[in-house]
Design a protein around this motif. Sequence first.
Motif, PDB file in Angstrom:
ATOM      1  N   TRP A 186       4.467  -6.625  35.999  1.00  0.00           N
ATOM      2  CA  TRP A 186       3.507  -7.714  36.184  1.00  0.00           C
ATOM      3  C   TRP A 186       3.660  -8.278  37.581  1.00  0.00           C
ATOM      4  O   TRP A 186       4.766  -8.290  38.133  1.00  0.00           O
ATOM      5  CB  TRP A 186       3.759  -8.823  35.164  1.00  0.00           C
ATOM      6  N   LEU A 187       2.559  -8.778  38.139  1.00  0.00           N
ATOM      7  CA  LEU A 187       2.572  -9.496  39.397  1.00  0.00           C
ATOM      8  C   LEU A 187       2.174 -10.937  39.115  1.00  0.00           C
ATOM      9  O   LEU A 187       1.134 -11.189  38.502  1.00  0.00           O
ATOM     10  CB  LEU A 187       1.578  -8.893  40.393  1.00  0.00           C
ATOM     11  N   SER A 200       1.101 -14.067  41.102  1.00  0.00           N
ATOM     12  CA  SER A 200       0.595 -14.465  42.401  1.00  0.00           C
ATOM     13  C   SER A 200       0.458 -15.978  42.425  1.00  0.00           C
ATOM     14  O   SER A 200      -0.277 -16.554  41.626  1.00  0.00           O
ATOM     15  CB  SER A 200      -0.772 -13.790  42.632  1.00  0.00           C
ATOM     16  N   PHE A 202       7.031  -8.967  39.647  1.00  0.00           N
ATOM     17  CA  PHE A 202       6.902  -9.187  41.079  1.00  0.00           C
ATOM     18  C   PHE A 202       6.331 -10.587  41.283  1.00  0.00           C
ATOM     19  O   PHE A 202       5.393 -10.982  40.588  1.00  0.00           O
ATOM     20  CB  PHE A 202       5.948  -8.161  41.698  1.00  0.00           C
ATOM     21  N   VAL A 203       6.874 -11.336  42.230  1.00  0.00           N
ATOM     22  CA  VAL A 203       6.380 -12.689  42.509  1.00  0.00           C
ATOM     23  C   VAL A 203       6.119 -12.804  44.004  1.00  0.00           C
ATOM     24  O   VAL A 203       7.016 -12.559  44.815  1.00  0.00           O
ATOM     25  CB  VAL A 203       7.390 -13.774  42.073  1.00  0.00           C
ATOM     26  N   ASP A 204       4.891 -13.182  44.339  1.00  0.00           N
ATOM     27  CA  ASP A 204       4.512 -13.299  45.741  1.00  0.00           C
ATOM     28  C   ASP A 204       3.590 -14.493  45.920  1.00  0.00           C
ATOM     29  O   ASP A 204       2.895 -14.908  44.988  1.00  0.00           O
ATOM     30  CB  ASP A 204       3.790 -12.028  46.196  1.00  0.00           C
ATOM     31  N   VAL A 256       0.583  -4.582  36.471  1.00  0.00           N
ATOM     32  CA  VAL A 256       0.692  -3.659  37.606  1.00  0.00           C
ATOM     33  C   VAL A 256       0.995  -2.276  37.050  1.00  0.00           C
ATOM     34  O   VAL A 256       1.893  -2.107  36.221  1.00  0.00           O
ATOM     35  CB  VAL A 256       1.817  -4.092  38.579  1.00  0.00           C
ATOM     36  N   ASN A 284       3.348  -2.368  48.459  1.00  0.00           N
ATOM     37  CA  ASN A 284       2.922  -3.292  47.413  1.00  0.00           C
ATOM     38  C   ASN A 284       3.538  -2.859  46.084  1.00  0.00           C
ATOM     39  O   ASN A 284       4.130  -1.775  45.976  1.00  0.00           O
ATOM     40  CB  ASN A 284       1.392  -3.379  47.357  1.00  0.00           C
ATOM     41  N   PRO A 285       3.441  -3.690  45.038  1.00  0.00           N
ATOM     42  CA  PRO A 285       4.043  -3.334  43.754  1.00  0.00           C
ATOM     43  C   PRO A 285       3.556  -1.995  43.199  1.00  0.00           C
ATOM     44  O   PRO A 285       4.351  -1.214  42.664  1.00  0.00           O
ATOM     45  CB  PRO A 285       3.647  -4.492  42.843  1.00  0.00           C
ATOM     46  N   GLN A 286       2.258  -1.693  43.343  1.00  0.00           N
ATOM     47  CA  GLN A 286       1.726  -0.424  42.837  1.00  0.00           C
ATOM     48  C   GLN A 286       2.381   0.762  43.543  1.00  0.00           C
ATOM     49  O   GLN A 286       2.720   1.755  42.899  1.00  0.00           O
ATOM     50  CB  GLN A 286       0.201  -0.361  43.031  1.00  0.00           C
ATOM     51  N   SER A 340       0.294 -16.344  47.516  1.00  0.00           N
ATOM     52  CA  SER A 340      -1.078 -15.968  47.814  1.00  0.00           C
ATOM     53  C   SER A 340      -1.667 -17.004  48.756  1.00  0.00           C
ATOM     54  O   SER A 340      -1.396 -18.197  48.625  1.00  0.00           O
ATOM     55  CB  SER A 340      -1.896 -15.915  46.518  1.00  0.00           C
ATOM     56  N   GLY A 355       7.917 -16.605  46.579  1.00  0.00           N
ATOM     57  CA  GLY A 355       8.516 -15.515  45.801  1.00  0.00           C
ATOM     58  C   GLY A 355      10.026 -15.576  45.804  1.00  0.00           C
ATOM     59  O   GLY A 355      10.673 -15.438  44.758  1.00  0.00           O
TER      60      GLY A 355
END
Length: 145
Positions: A110-111, A113, A61-63, A76, A91-93, A65, A22
């Motif tokens: 947006w996420l 992953s 959001f970038v994470d 999201v 978390n993003p939410q 996984s 991320g």
Amino acid sequence: MTQKTVLVLGYGNPIRGDDGIGQAVATEVENWNLPNVRSQSLHQLVPEVAENLTQVDLAIFVDASMTGETVEILPVKPLESTELNWGHYLNPQSLLTLAKNLYNKTPEAWLISVPGVNFELCDRLSETAENRVKIALENIKALIS
């Protein structure tokens, strides 16, 4: 015609190998020097980010996984309830819910992953992760345009 403003939030631990995906993505987006796009590299999502979300039209959001084989892009939305996760990890939410409750505004979000393969103590991404970072960056370009 005005361009939408964008915030890319890349988060994870860069000394845990691919968990730094991320932050690597956010750093690359920052290097694009686009006038309507900002990015933040974070170790983890924190409540202070909620205000930043209210100042943009689009949040990405970038994470990393630990599962999966392909880069996923998921919409999201804020949580329906007013109960937030105030524990060790947001978390993003939860961040979108916080922005909605405090500022009555949330962006489209947006996420992305990105699956990694090596989460051991290490200060670099695996070759697999580097290839998937490129895919994530292409997805960000598509979301921005």
